[in-house]
Each structure stands twice: as C-alpha cells, then as structure tokens.
Design a protein around this motif. Structure first.
Motif, PDB file in Angstrom:
ATOM      1  N   ASN A  14     -20.642  29.474  82.597  1.00 53.71           N
ATOM      2  CA  ASN A  14     -20.258  29.268  82.098  1.00 53.71           C
ATOM      3  C   ASN A  14     -18.891  30.260  81.439  1.00 53.71           C
ATOM      4  O   ASN A  14     -19.497  31.173  81.725  1.00 53.71           O
ATOM      5  CB  ASN A  14     -20.064  28.356  80.668  1.00 53.71           C
ATOM      6  CG  ASN A  14     -21.113  27.057  81.313  1.00 53.71           C
ATOM      7  OD1 ASN A  14     -20.116  26.268  82.789  1.00 53.71           O
ATOM      8  ND2 ASN A  14     -22.143  26.918  80.627  1.00 53.71           N
ATOM      9  N   PHE A  15     -17.769  29.585  81.112  1.00 50.91           N
ATOM     10  CA  PHE A  15     -16.229  30.981  80.724  1.00 50.91           C
ATOM     11  C   PHE A  15     -16.957  31.711  79.873  1.00 50.91           C
ATOM     12  O   PHE A  15     -16.781  32.875  79.436  1.00 50.91           O
ATOM     13  CB  PHE A  15     -15.472  29.861  80.642  1.00 50.91           C
ATOM     14  CG  PHE A  15     -14.991  29.412  81.671  1.00 50.91           C
ATOM     15  CD1 PHE A  15     -14.177  30.600  82.245  1.00 50.91           C
ATOM     16  CD2 PHE A  15     -14.746  28.163  81.531  1.00 50.91           C
ATOM     17  CE1 PHE A  15     -13.425  30.006  83.433  1.00 50.91           C
ATOM     18  CE2 PHE A  15     -13.714  27.838  82.509  1.00 50.91           C
ATOM     19  CZ  PHE A  15     -13.100  28.529  84.205  1.00 50.91           C
ATOM     20  N   ASP A  16     -18.506  30.944  78.840  1.00 46.49           N
ATOM     21  CA  ASP A  16     -18.365  31.691  78.001  1.00 46.49           C
ATOM     22  C   ASP A  16     -19.851  32.611  78.410  1.00 46.49           C
ATOM     23  O   ASP A  16     -19.827  33.669  76.862  1.00 46.49           O
ATOM     24  CB  ASP A  16     -18.963  30.676  76.690  1.00 46.49           C
ATOM     25  CG  ASP A  16     -19.384  29.799  76.862  1.00 46.49           C
ATOM     26  OD1 ASP A  16     -20.444  29.913  77.306  1.00 46.49           O
ATOM     27  OD2 ASP A  16     -20.200  29.012  75.523  1.00 46.49           O
ATOM     28  N   GLY A  17     -19.943  33.047  79.097  1.00 47.59           N
ATOM     29  CA  GLY A  17     -21.279  33.663  79.365  1.00 47.59           C
ATOM     30  C   GLY A  17     -22.717  32.845  79.499  1.00 47.59           C
ATOM     31  O   GLY A  17     -23.931  33.562  79.862  1.00 47.59           O
ATOM     32  N   SER A  18     -22.788  31.349  78.630  1.00 50.04           N
ATOM     33  CA  SER A  18     -23.941  30.836  78.994  1.00 50.04           C
ATOM     34  C   SER A  18     -24.076  30.140  80.731  1.00 50.04           C
ATOM     35  O   SER A  18     -23.100  29.693  81.628  1.00 50.04           O
ATOM     36  CB  SER A  18     -23.406  29.835  77.771  1.00 50.04           C
ATOM     37  OG  SER A  18     -22.339  28.504  77.917  1.00 50.04           O
ATOM     38  N   GLU A  20     -25.747  27.179  82.803  1.00 48.50           N
ATOM     39  CA  GLU A  20     -25.589  25.766  82.506  1.00 48.50           C
ATOM     40  C   GLU A  20     -26.162  25.116  84.097  1.00 48.50           C
ATOM     41  O   GLU A  20     -25.812  24.938  84.944  1.00 48.50           O
ATOM     42  CB  GLU A  20     -24.767  25.018  81.910  1.00 48.50           C
ATOM     43  CG  GLU A  20     -24.519  23.385  82.237  1.00 48.50           C
ATOM     44  CD  GLU A  20     -23.528  23.280  81.995  1.00 48.50           C
ATOM     45  OE1 GLU A  20     -23.695  21.705  82.184  1.00 48.50           O
ATOM     46  OE2 GLU A  20     -22.604  23.665  81.577  1.00 48.50           O
ATOM     47  N   LYS A  37     -26.991  24.057  77.614  1.00 45.56           N
ATOM     48  CA  LYS A  37     -26.075  25.304  78.253  1.00 45.56           C
ATOM     49  C   LYS A  37     -27.783  26.270  76.996  1.00 45.56           C
ATOM     50  O   LYS A  37     -28.400  25.757  76.361  1.00 45.56           O
ATOM     51  CB  LYS A  37     -25.394  25.269  77.053  1.00 45.56           C
ATOM     52  CG  LYS A  37     -24.441  24.764  77.941  1.00 45.56           C
ATOM     53  CD  LYS A  37     -22.908  25.073  77.160  1.00 45.56           C
ATOM     54  CE  LYS A  37     -21.692  23.819  78.119  1.00 45.56           C
ATOM     55  NZ  LYS A  37     -20.426  23.780  77.691  1.00 45.56           N
ATOM     56  N   THR A  39     -28.320  31.139  77.395  1.00 50.16           N
ATOM     57  CA  THR A  39     -27.472  32.542  77.273  1.00 50.16           C
ATOM     58  C   THR A  39     -28.745  33.210  77.785  1.00 50.16           C
ATOM     59  O   THR A  39     -29.932  32.974  77.836  1.00 50.16           O
ATOM     60  CB  THR A  39     -27.033  32.694  75.823  1.00 50.16           C
ATOM     61  OG1 THR A  39     -28.332  33.659  75.229  1.00 50.16           O
ATOM     62  CG2 THR A  39     -26.170  32.205  75.614  1.00 50.16           C
TER      63      THR A  39
END
Length: 74
Positions: A14-18, A20, A37, A39
C-alpha cells in the motif's frame, strides 16, 4: 499440488508501506485475507513477509480459495 506464485500475486504494498494480502492465504495455520494490513517486522507464524518482497512462494491452492504458503523459492 504445489505451484509457484510471485509475491505480487499474493500481496500488495500500500501507499503507506503496509502489506496486504490480495487473496486468502494460510501460513503455519494462520489465515489472512484482504483487508488485513501489516508493516515490516510483523510476523505471522514466525514469518516477516516484508523480507520476501519480490520472491516466489510455493503455494497449494485449496478448493475453498485459501492459498497455503508452504515455502519460498530463492
């Protein structure tokens, strides 16, 4: 029967680095699916999937839709 599946067919970043799952997966008896999700550093059944970005996984596709990860190709 085991098949080879690349990381990007099982997970998305994902864009936040997480990370999924894109599909239902199972590893070491732990099941995850879309919407879960996590990290880098988070482990499921002792595995940090962030360490395997870009790798191929050994997978058994079950009839119930679960992709059981049984190993990693190097």
């Amino acid at each position: 029967m085991q098949i080879k599946k690349p990381f990007n067919k099982l997970f998305k970043i994902n864009f936040d680095g997480s990370i999924e799952p894109l599909v239902r997966i199972s590893v070491g008896g732990v099941e995850l699916g879309p919407g879960v999700k996590f990290t880098r550093g988070v482990q499921f059944a002792g595995i940090d999937f962030a360490l395997f970005i870009g790798k191929d996984f050994a997978v058994i596709e079950h009839q119930n839709g679960i992709n059981e990860i049984t190993g990693v190709f190097k």
